[in-house]
Design an enzyme around this catalytic site. Sequence first.
Site, PDB file in Angstrom:
ATOM      1  N   ASP A   1       0.839  -1.199   0.000  1.00  0.00           N
ATOM      2  CA  ASP A   1       0.000   0.000   0.000  1.00  0.00           C
ATOM      3  C   ASP A   1       0.871   1.246   0.000  1.00  0.00           C
ATOM      4  O   ASP A   1       2.000   1.227   0.518  1.00  0.00           O
ATOM      5  CB  ASP A   1      -0.911   0.018   1.224  1.00  0.00           C
ATOM      6  CG  ASP A   1      -1.987  -1.058   1.164  1.00  0.00           C
ATOM      7  OD1 ASP A   1      -2.276  -1.538   0.056  1.00  0.00           O
ATOM      8  OD2 ASP A   1      -2.532  -1.411   2.222  1.00  0.00           O
TER       9      ASP A   1
ATOM     10  N   TYR B   1       6.372  -8.713   8.371  1.00  0.00           N
ATOM     11  CA  TYR B   1       6.032  -7.302   8.588  1.00  0.00           C
ATOM     12  C   TYR B   1       6.295  -6.921  10.041  1.00  0.00           C
ATOM     13  O   TYR B   1       6.200  -7.763  10.944  1.00  0.00           O
ATOM     14  CB  TYR B   1       4.547  -7.053   8.292  1.00  0.00           C
ATOM     15  CG  TYR B   1       4.124  -7.331   6.880  1.00  0.00           C
ATOM     16  CD1 TYR B   1       4.110  -6.320   5.915  1.00  0.00           C
ATOM     17  CD2 TYR B   1       3.701  -8.602   6.497  1.00  0.00           C
ATOM     18  CE1 TYR B   1       3.707  -6.574   4.621  1.00  0.00           C
ATOM     19  CE2 TYR B   1       3.299  -8.866   5.198  1.00  0.00           C
ATOM     20  CZ  TYR B   1       3.301  -7.847   4.270  1.00  0.00           C
ATOM     21  OH  TYR B   1       2.899  -8.108   2.974  1.00  0.00           O
TER      22      TYR B   1
ATOM     23  N   ASP C   1      -6.921   1.373   9.067  1.00  0.00           N
ATOM     24  CA  ASP C   1      -5.666   1.977   9.521  1.00  0.00           C
ATOM     25  C   ASP C   1      -5.956   3.429   9.890  1.00  0.00           C
ATOM     26  O   ASP C   1      -7.105   3.880   9.840  1.00  0.00           O
ATOM     27  CB  ASP C   1      -4.567   1.847   8.463  1.00  0.00           C
ATOM     28  CG  ASP C   1      -4.876   2.620   7.183  1.00  0.00           C
ATOM     29  OD1 ASP C   1      -5.849   3.405   7.156  1.00  0.00           O
ATOM     30  OD2 ASP C   1      -4.140   2.448   6.196  1.00  0.00           O
TER      31      ASP C   1
ATOM     32  N   ARG D   1      -3.700  -5.125   8.376  1.00  0.00           N
ATOM     33  CA  ARG D   1      -4.701  -4.206   8.925  1.00  0.00           C
ATOM     34  C   ARG D   1      -5.917  -4.966   9.439  1.00  0.00           C
ATOM     35  O   ARG D   1      -6.471  -4.641  10.483  1.00  0.00           O
ATOM     36  CB  ARG D   1      -5.107  -3.166   7.882  1.00  0.00           C
ATOM     37  CG  ARG D   1      -5.843  -3.712   6.677  1.00  0.00           C
ATOM     38  CD  ARG D   1      -6.178  -2.612   5.669  1.00  0.00           C
ATOM     39  NE  ARG D   1      -4.990  -2.059   5.050  1.00  0.00           N
ATOM     40  CZ  ARG D   1      -4.877  -0.780   4.697  1.00  0.00           C
ATOM     41  NH1 ARG D   1      -5.884   0.045   4.912  1.00  0.00           N
ATOM     42  NH2 ARG D   1      -3.780  -0.358   4.116  1.00  0.00           N
TER      43      ARG D   1
END
Length: 310
Positions: free
Chosen positions: A46, A74, A88, A184
């Site tokens: 993203d 991550y 988010d 997310r």
Amino acid sequence: MTQAKTHNYEGVLAVWKPAGWTSHDVVAKARRILGVKRIGHTGTLDPAVTGVLPICIGRATRMVEYLQELPKTYEATIRFGIATDTEDLTGEVLETCDAGGLTEAAIRETILSFVGDIMQVPPMVSALKVDGKRLYELAREGVTIERQARPVTIHEIRIGEIKTGVPQPEASFSVRCSKGTYIRTLCVDIGRKLGVPAAMAVLKRTESAGLAPGDSLTLEEIARLRESEELGSRLVPADSLVPFPRATGGSPAASNARQGKPIPFELLAPEPDQAGLWRLYRDDGAFLGLFESDMPGRRLKAVKVFHPEE
């Protein structure tokens, strides 16, 4: 006037994607810097997310489908006590509450409970397509549709700092997961299990296709290394990144490989002992391609043939 030198770059280049750039932006910029046509990435990040974005160049683009299937790692921070329409902190706030009653022990236990095979509902801001249109495009139009839960795997979670005793506690963690996992959404699901709204506050990808931050270059570094003709040493052979077993063959096996003919096991060392894809190399180490093992027929069948220089 001296003409700029051209290069036949080939391999995988780990790019450190900056915030605010789409993955497509990064590929387009790298294409211009390198002067190549065949180039593509191995998994979208993203725009707000930073981290490792492997770029395949030249014939390495033929390996994208295998590299993008590898696990990714991550580093994330979750914030409790807030929910948004994007899951988010960039989205519109939908709900807030005082989550100050959460304890460190409860947060830790709940986050770790997601290790294993889980079901996830993809967020509306994802790039998944429905009837030819990406979900995030529908979301921009104010359209919300029902999404089916999909299986994903959380291989490992390591908990970092946990901040409690405030209305919106936070927890940082590292997660290694399968392709298609939405961090997310994982954050939202963690909050839901704790009984409070939650959203992803920070996300950074620290591993993709086996490449880490230490392997990565910024776009500015790539431009400098190309100018100084030192970039070639930073390209990783795509075949070295895929986890398939390896076999080696001499001239008869290499000849069959080049022609796309089946290769008898007896021409290979070691002889394949399991079904699935195999990496095949010439006896001088040149990569010949990916081949499927036909165990009943005791032969390898061509899947993707690479033609190395003689």
